[in-house]
Each structure stands twice: as structure tokens, then as C-alpha cells.
Design a protein around this motif. Structure first.
Motif, short mmCIF file in Angstrom:
data_model
loop_
_atom_site.label_atom_id
_atom_site.label_comp_id
_atom_site.label_asym_id
_atom_site.label_seq_id
_atom_site.Cartn_x
_atom_site.Cartn_y
_atom_site.Cartn_z
N UNK A 80 0.84 -1.21 0.00
CA UNK A 80 0.00 0.00 0.00
C UNK A 80 0.87 1.26 0.00
N UNK A 81 0.29 2.34 -0.48
CA UNK A 81 0.97 3.63 -0.47
C UNK A 81 1.37 4.01 0.96
N UNK A 82 0.49 3.74 1.91
CA UNK A 82 0.79 4.03 3.32
C UNK A 82 2.05 3.31 3.77
N UNK A 83 2.14 2.01 3.48
CA UNK A 83 3.30 1.24 3.89
C UNK A 83 4.55 1.64 3.10
N UNK A 84 4.35 2.10 1.87
CA UNK A 84 5.49 2.56 1.07
C UNK A 84 6.11 3.81 1.70
N UNK A 85 5.27 4.71 2.19
CA UNK A 85 5.77 5.92 2.85
C UNK A 85 6.57 5.54 4.09
N UNK A 86 6.04 4.60 4.87
CA UNK A 86 6.75 4.13 6.07
C UNK A 86 8.09 3.51 5.69
N UNK A 87 8.10 2.73 4.62
CA UNK A 87 9.34 2.08 4.18
C UNK A 87 10.39 3.10 3.77
N UNK A 105 11.81 -7.10 -11.54
CA UNK A 105 11.69 -5.65 -11.50
C UNK A 105 10.57 -5.16 -12.40
N UNK A 106 9.64 -4.37 -11.83
CA UNK A 106 8.51 -3.87 -12.63
C UNK A 106 8.34 -2.36 -12.55
N UNK A 107 9.03 -1.68 -11.62
CA UNK A 107 8.87 -0.23 -11.56
C UNK A 107 9.60 0.40 -10.39
N UNK A 108 9.46 1.73 -10.28
CA UNK A 108 10.03 2.47 -9.15
C UNK A 108 8.97 3.41 -8.58
N UNK A 109 9.14 3.71 -7.31
CA UNK A 109 8.27 4.67 -6.63
C UNK A 109 9.16 5.68 -5.91
N UNK A 110 8.88 6.96 -6.11
CA UNK A 110 9.64 8.03 -5.46
C UNK A 110 8.72 8.78 -4.50
N UNK A 111 9.30 9.56 -3.60
CA UNK A 111 8.47 10.39 -2.71
C UNK A 111 7.52 11.29 -3.49
N UNK A 112 7.97 11.79 -4.64
CA UNK A 112 7.11 12.66 -5.45
C UNK A 112 5.88 11.89 -5.94
N UNK A 127 -4.18 2.49 -1.60
CA UNK A 127 -3.90 2.18 -3.00
C UNK A 127 -2.56 1.44 -3.11
N UNK A 128 -2.48 0.37 -3.92
CA UNK A 128 -1.20 -0.34 -4.08
C UNK A 128 -0.20 0.49 -4.88
N UNK A 129 1.09 0.28 -4.61
CA UNK A 129 2.10 1.07 -5.30
C UNK A 129 2.12 0.78 -6.80
N UNK A 130 1.59 -0.34 -7.21
CA UNK A 130 1.54 -0.65 -8.64
C UNK A 130 0.70 0.36 -9.41
N UNK A 131 -0.18 1.09 -8.70
CA UNK A 131 -1.03 2.08 -9.34
C UNK A 131 -0.36 3.45 -9.47
N UNK A 132 0.73 3.65 -8.74
CA UNK A 132 1.38 4.97 -8.75
C UNK A 132 2.82 4.93 -9.25
N UNK A 133 3.37 3.74 -9.41
CA UNK A 133 4.79 3.61 -9.79
C UNK A 133 5.01 3.99 -11.26
N UNK A 134 6.26 4.33 -11.56
CA UNK A 134 6.69 4.46 -12.94
C UNK A 134 7.09 3.07 -13.41
N UNK A 135 6.51 2.64 -14.51
CA UNK A 135 6.67 1.25 -14.93
C UNK A 135 7.89 1.03 -15.83
N UNK A 136 8.53 -0.11 -15.61
CA UNK A 136 9.56 -0.56 -16.54
C UNK A 136 8.84 -1.00 -17.82
N UNK A 137 9.31 -0.63 -19.04
CA UNK A 137 10.66 -0.13 -19.34
C UNK A 137 10.78 1.40 -19.46
#
Length: 205
Positions: A80-87, A105-112, A127-137
Motif C-alpha cells: 500500500x501507499x501508506x506502507x510505502x511511505x513508512x518504508x 523488476x517492474x517499476x520504481x516509486x519516489x516520494x514525489x 492504493x497499491x504502489x503498482x497504481x502509482x509507480x513508474x513502470x519498466x521499461x
């Protein structure tokens, strides 16, 4: 720098297409290492270390990414986005690398990315991070045998602070394996170590 020196920070930022604050820490580091010199109201120009000793730069050209890469902070794509912030805070990371169930590897998530989705969105935390991440490639990456100078060029060109290190799978359509990452802090520590080694190795006069 060789072509336009002396050049001000503002002119250099304009030439590179970035903001002046973006370059401030990098310019300070290069001055500290002696690769650049600076004079008030004049600008930046090549430093004594660059003119008299090219060995540090040669080291960056010959040193491979696999020799300096760090251990990435990987998170599952269902986190989740919440847990991603904590991480981000608990791991003191600037970027999270996202992997699928097969640990590919499928993507990256930044603080922005996380800030964009949470502002004004009360339900964003679930919301899961898969919905907000920048996707590879659609991500700038490195290979283990790329040079450290390649990493520096990519960071500068694409204005990113972290580059995942990947190993493609034999099937071209399959997601790659992520083996590490190279961050701007990795590069700064490396350049500082090289500069320190150079100073220690200089003969006494």
C-alpha cells in the motif's frame, strides 16, 4: 566546462536545461574534490586536480557499476501507499524498487509519486504502489558492466538521483531481475574516496 569556462552557475544550469538549485550540491562537491574551481562574480572553471591529474576520471571510466552498486530497497507491487511511505522513512531511501510475485523488476516509486497520489485523496493510503509507480521499461536503468561514468552521465542527463541495476532475462518480453542500484550518494562517496586516496598517495615535497 572546458569550452565555456569561466561560466556562472546560472549559465551552466541553462546550458544543461536544469535549475540552479539542482546543480548546487554537485558543483560544491566538484569544487571540494578540486575538479572545479570557482571565483565570486567570475564563475566556475577547471580545477587543478582535473588539469594535473586525470587518474580519478580514468578510474570512473574503467570502474564497473557492479563494483559500486548498493543493495536496493525492494517492495512488492501490492504494497500500500501508506506502507510505502513508512518504508521510505525506515529504510532512509529516496527511491523504492518495485518487484512482482516472481521478484522481477517492474517499476520504481519516489516520494514525489507518493505525494502526488496522497494530496487531497483521503483513500490514497490503501492504493497499491503498482497504481502509482513508474513502470519498466519507462525507466532509465544500468547494466552491471556499465562504467561508473556511464551512470554519472545518465543521472545528469535524466536528472535522477537513483538508477536501478538490472539483468535482462533471456526471454526479451520477460521482466528483468534487479541486482542493485546506484544512487547519487553512492557516487559522492566513491568520488570522495578516490580523491582521498589520491591525496594520500601523493609524495611529500
Amino acid at each position: 566546462m572546458k569550452r565555456h569556462a569561466p561560466i556562472t552557475g546560472e549559465q551552466l544550469a541553462d546550458n544543461l536545461g536544469v535549475s540552479r538549485p539542482t546543480l548546487r550540491s554537485d558543483l560544491s562537491l566538484l569544487v571540494m574534490l578540486g575538479l572545479l574551481d570557482a571565483k565570486p562574480k567570475v564563475g566556475y572553471f577547471l580545477g587543478n586536480s582535473y588539469r594535473t591529474n586525470r587518474e580519478p576520471l580514468q578510474q570512473l571510466n574503467t570502474m564497473k557499476v557492479r563494483e559500486v552498486q548498493g543493495v536496493p530497497v525492494n517492495v512488492p507491487d501490492y504494497l500500500s501507499v501508506h506502507d510505502a511511505v513508512i518504508t521510505l522513512f525506515t529504510e532512509n531511501a529516496d527511491t523504492l524498487l518495485v518487484v512482482n510475485e516472481q521478484k522481477r523488476f517492474v517499476g520504481i516509486v519516489t516520494p514525489k509519486d507518493l505525494l502526488k497520489i496522497t494530496l487531497g485523496n483521503a483513500g490514497a493510503a490503501a492504493i497499491p504502489v503498482s497504481m502509482v509507480m513508474t513502470r519498466y521499461p519507462n525507466i532509465v536503468t544500468l547494466m552491471p558492466d556499465d562504467s561508473v561514468m556511464d551512470a554519472i552521465r545518465k543521472m545528469s542527463l535524466h536528472q535522477v538521483d537513483c538508477l536501478p541495476v538490472i539483468v535482462p532475462r533471456e526471454e526479451q518480453t520477460a521482466d528483468p531481475e534487479v541486482t542493485g542500484w546506484v544512487s547519487k550518494s553512492n557516487i559522492i562517496r566513491l568520488m570522495a574516496d578516490i580523491a582521498m586516496d589520491g591525496e594520500l598517495g601523493e609524495p611529500e615535497l
